[in-house]
Structures are given as structure tokens and as C-alpha cells.
Design an enzyme around this catalytic site. Structure first.
Site, PDB file in Angstrom:
ATOM      1  N   ASP A  86       0.833  -1.218   0.000  1.00  0.00           N
ATOM      2  CA  ASP A  86       0.000   0.000   0.000  1.00  0.00           C
ATOM      3  C   ASP A  86       0.863   1.262   0.000  1.00  0.00           C
ATOM      4  O   ASP A  86       0.390   2.344  -0.296  1.00  0.00           O
ATOM      5  CB  ASP A  86      -0.932   0.002   1.222  1.00  0.00           C
ATOM      6  CG  ASP A  86      -0.174  -0.214   2.523  1.00  0.00           C
ATOM      7  OD1 ASP A  86      -0.393  -1.258   3.162  1.00  0.00           O
ATOM      8  OD2 ASP A  86       0.660   0.630   2.870  1.00  0.00           O
ATOM      9  N   GLU A 106       7.708  -6.670  -2.968  1.00  0.00           N
ATOM     10  CA  GLU A 106       6.256  -6.895  -2.816  1.00  0.00           C
ATOM     11  C   GLU A 106       5.868  -8.027  -3.769  1.00  0.00           C
ATOM     12  O   GLU A 106       6.261  -8.034  -4.929  1.00  0.00           O
ATOM     13  CB  GLU A 106       5.527  -5.582  -3.154  1.00  0.00           C
ATOM     14  CG  GLU A 106       4.051  -5.723  -3.466  1.00  0.00           C
ATOM     15  CD  GLU A 106       3.254  -6.373  -2.348  1.00  0.00           C
ATOM     16  OE1 GLU A 106       3.356  -5.916  -1.191  1.00  0.00           O
ATOM     17  OE2 GLU A 106       2.526  -7.347  -2.653  1.00  0.00           O
ATOM     18  N   ASP A 138       8.642 -12.845  -4.164  1.00  0.00           N
ATOM     19  CA  ASP A 138       8.315 -13.381  -2.840  1.00  0.00           C
ATOM     20  C   ASP A 138       9.435 -12.975  -1.881  1.00  0.00           C
ATOM     21  O   ASP A 138      10.607 -13.256  -2.149  1.00  0.00           O
ATOM     22  CB  ASP A 138       8.220 -14.920  -2.934  1.00  0.00           C
ATOM     23  CG  ASP A 138       7.766 -15.547  -1.622  1.00  0.00           C
ATOM     24  OD1 ASP A 138       7.108 -16.598  -1.667  1.00  0.00           O
ATOM     25  OD2 ASP A 138       8.059 -14.976  -0.561  1.00  0.00           O
ATOM     26  N   GLY A 139       9.078 -12.353  -0.799  1.00  0.00           N
ATOM     27  CA  GLY A 139      10.085 -11.817   0.122  1.00  0.00           C
ATOM     28  C   GLY A 139      11.052 -12.860   0.656  1.00  0.00           C
ATOM     29  O   GLY A 139      12.249 -12.597   0.785  1.00  0.00           O
ATOM     30  N   ASP A 157       6.523  -5.630   6.424  1.00  0.00           N
ATOM     31  CA  ASP A 157       5.137  -5.148   6.533  1.00  0.00           C
ATOM     32  C   ASP A 157       4.256  -6.135   5.788  1.00  0.00           C
ATOM     33  O   ASP A 157       3.796  -5.890   4.670  1.00  0.00           O
ATOM     34  CB  ASP A 157       5.024  -3.748   5.923  1.00  0.00           C
ATOM     35  CG  ASP A 157       3.578  -3.267   5.892  1.00  0.00           C
ATOM     36  OD1 ASP A 157       3.273  -2.372   5.061  1.00  0.00           O
ATOM     37  OD2 ASP A 157       2.755  -3.792   6.664  1.00  0.00           O
ATOM     38  N   THR A 159       1.318  -9.459   5.458  1.00  0.00           N
ATOM     39  CA  THR A 159      -0.032  -9.832   5.875  1.00  0.00           C
ATOM     40  C   THR A 159       0.101 -10.762   7.082  1.00  0.00           C
ATOM     41  O   THR A 159       1.206 -11.018   7.546  1.00  0.00           O
ATOM     42  CB  THR A 159      -0.717 -10.597   4.725  1.00  0.00           C
ATOM     43  OG1 THR A 159       0.223 -11.551   4.224  1.00  0.00           O
ATOM     44  CG2 THR A 159      -1.121  -9.660   3.602  1.00  0.00           C
TER      45      THR A 159
END
Ligand code: SAM
Length: 285
Positions: A86, A106, A138-139, A157, A159
Site C-alpha cells: 500500500d 512486494e 516473494d520476500g 510489513d 499480511t
């Protein structure tokens, strides 16, 4: 046309938002993404039935997940953000003049695109900041890649630990983050609301503490992350970073020139105080 949206994160308990207008809804590769307008919280975004961020209270979370580690570090030049589609964390990181480079990893471009369109104040142009490098990946894969890049602060940050976000609470992720941190670096991460998600805090203590000599948590009261204060995970190898005094914090805060709406030096000190039920549970790990 839906007129109400109920969060489904917790079994048997939740919050419901009146929906004045659905601004965007899509099943992406990763999840169901919806952005809608609510009369109390303004524009709201949810992923797979879990509230991610709202226009009205986002500043609490984004200021605390950013300014506590950056002001504690004192001279962060390179920052890595995992998740944060976001753009709220990116906006707050870019407000630090000492920061020379930000990489943001992200997993879903759709989240960035839709938040730029429907929650523009979250990123407030930060995605176009010349210091910023956006990576769609993918982090957990990113932090385990062979690369020379190192960072002073890493902010996860993500989910909640369900679906694509689950891997960002794994030992493999924490190991990769530790490897990418410079000497004196700080790792912080979103870690749920301990009153309702205490097991996630305990799991983080078990998995994160092998990599950092100072593994702790701090709190922020985010109204739409229901159930009480939210815990944010902390990892560093320098305990002093978590124990800066009010005078030092006041000096650093004033020097930063950043105007905030939730973070301030008193909150910085107070947020490391944890409720006794959580301290007791952590002592048993
Ligand atoms: N503030 C919210 C919270 O505390 O739950 C998190 C908000 S932010 C929207 C969460 C971001 O994490 C999303 O943009 C999502 O796409 C991203 N994400 C989830 N799993 C990921 C992964 N494995 N790698 C990178 N980004 C991920």
C-alpha cells in the site's frame, strides 16, 4: 452490491464495516483483494477477508513500524521493506533524509497498482522517489538470494501468517534477513494482536531469537487491528538501541524534522513496555 464487509480473521469474533462504495474488487494470483469506502475509516483495503489498512488510522501503524527502528538506529542509509504494497511504510521511510536507498519487495503488483489508484495518500508519491527500487517477488526468496546488497533496517510489513504471508514468519525468512543486515542493523515486523494471536508472538520469539541477541517486541494501538494493541517484532544485536533515553530521542526526532501524528519520543520509550500476560508467556518460551 455489498453494503457491509465483515472481517473473518478471527473465528467467532470480528468487525463489520458499512460499505458505501466498492472501489475495486479482484481475485488476484495471490488472493481476493477489495478496496471500499466506509463512513468512519474512509477507504479500506482487505486481502482474503483480513483488514490490511484504512485511510483514517494507517498513520499509527506506518509511523511506529518505521520511525521506531530508524530513529533508534540513528544513521540508517539503506532500508529494505518486505511487503508493504500500500506504500505507507515506503512513504514514512522516505521522510528520513539520512536514507539513501530503499528496496521494497512486494509479491503482488496488483496491490501496489490498486493502492496507488484508490489509496494515493498512503504512498503519497513515494513509489516515484529516486531512492526507491521496487522488486516484485516473494520476500522469502529475495532475502535468500545470493547478493552483495546489505541494509541497515529491514521492515517486514506483511499480511498475517496465512497464505502467501506465512513464509514471512519462517526461520528461513529470518535467517535471510539477518544475513542482509549490516553491523548494528535492526529488523522489525508486523506480528499481530497478542490478545488474540499470542501464539504468533510466541512462534516469532522461538524462530527469531536464534538470529538476534536482542529479540523483543513493541506495541502500537491501531484501531482497525482489533483486539487491543498490536505487537511489532524487534531484532538487533545491540540492546542499547532499544534503550535510548528521552533526551537522545528528542534530539534525533527534532533533527529528523519529521512531523508525525502518533509517533513521538515518549511513545518510542513507552511502546517497548509489554503487558504482563505477554511477558509471562514469553518467559515460558
Ligand atoms: N499493515 C498490514 C498488516 O499489518 O496486516 C499489512 C499491509 S500490506 C498490504 C501487506 C503486504 O504484504 C501486501 O501488499 C502483500 O501483497 C504483501 N505480501 C504478502 N506475502 C508476501 C510475500 N511472501 N512476499 C512479499 N510480499 C508479501
Amino acid at each position: 452490491m455489498i453494503t457491509a464487509y465483515s472481517e473473518t480473521l478471527h473465528k467467532g469474533y470480528g468487525q463489520t464495516f458499512d460499505v458505501e462504495e466498492v472501489l475495486f474488487e479482484q481475485q488476484t494470483d495471490s488472493w481476493h483483494l477489495i478496496i471500499f469506502r466506509n463512513p468512519v475509516y474512509g477507504t479500506v483495503m482487505a486481502l482474503d477477508g483480513i483488514i490490511q489498512t484504512t485511510q483514517r488510522d494507517e498513520f499509527v501503524y506506518h509511523e511506529m513500524l518505521t520511525h521506531v527502528p530508524l530513529i533508534a538506529h540513528g544513521n540508517a542509509k539503506r532500508v529494505l521493506i518486505i511487503g508493504g504494497g500500500d506504500g505507507g511504510i515506503l512513504r514514512e521511510v522516505c521522510r528520513h533524509a539520512t536514507v539513501e536507498h530503499v528496496t521494497q519487495v512486494e509479491i503482488d503488483q496488483a496491490v501496489i497498482d490498486m493502492c496507488k489508484a484508490h489509496l494515493p495518500d498512503h504512498s503519497a508519491g513515494a513509489f516515484d522517489d529516486p531512492r526507491v527500487n521496487i522488486v516484485i517477488a516473494d520476500g522469502v526468496e529475495y532475502v535468500n538470494k545470493e547478493m552483495d546488497d546489505k541494509f541497515d533496517v529491514i521492515i517486514s510489513d506483511c499480511t498475517d501468517p496465512v497464505g502467501p504471508g506465512e513464509v514471512l514468519f519462517s526461520s528461513r525468512f529470518y535467517e535471510g534477513c539477518k544475513r542482509l543486515l549490516n553491523e548494528g542493523g535492526v529488523f522489525v515486523a508486523q506480528n499481530g494482536v497478542p490478545f488474540l494471536q499470542q501464539d504468533e508472538v510466541i512462534t516469532t520469539r522461538r524462530r527469531l531469537s536464534p538470529y538476534f541477541s536482542d529479540q523483543s517486541f513493541y506495541t502500537a494501538a491501531v484501531p482497525t487491528y482489533i483486539g487491543g494493541v498490536m505487537t511489532l517484532a524487534w531484532g538487533s544485536d545491540n540492546t542499547a538501541l532499544r534503550k535510548l533515553g528521552l533526551d537522545e530521542l528528542n534530539q534525533r526526532y527534532e533533527k529528523s524534522g519529521i512531523i508525525t501524528r502518533y509517533y513521538n519520543p515518549q511513545m518510542h520509550i513507552g511502546c517497548f513496555g509489554l503487558p504482563q500476560y505477554l511477558l509471562t508467556a514469553l518467559e515460558e518460551v
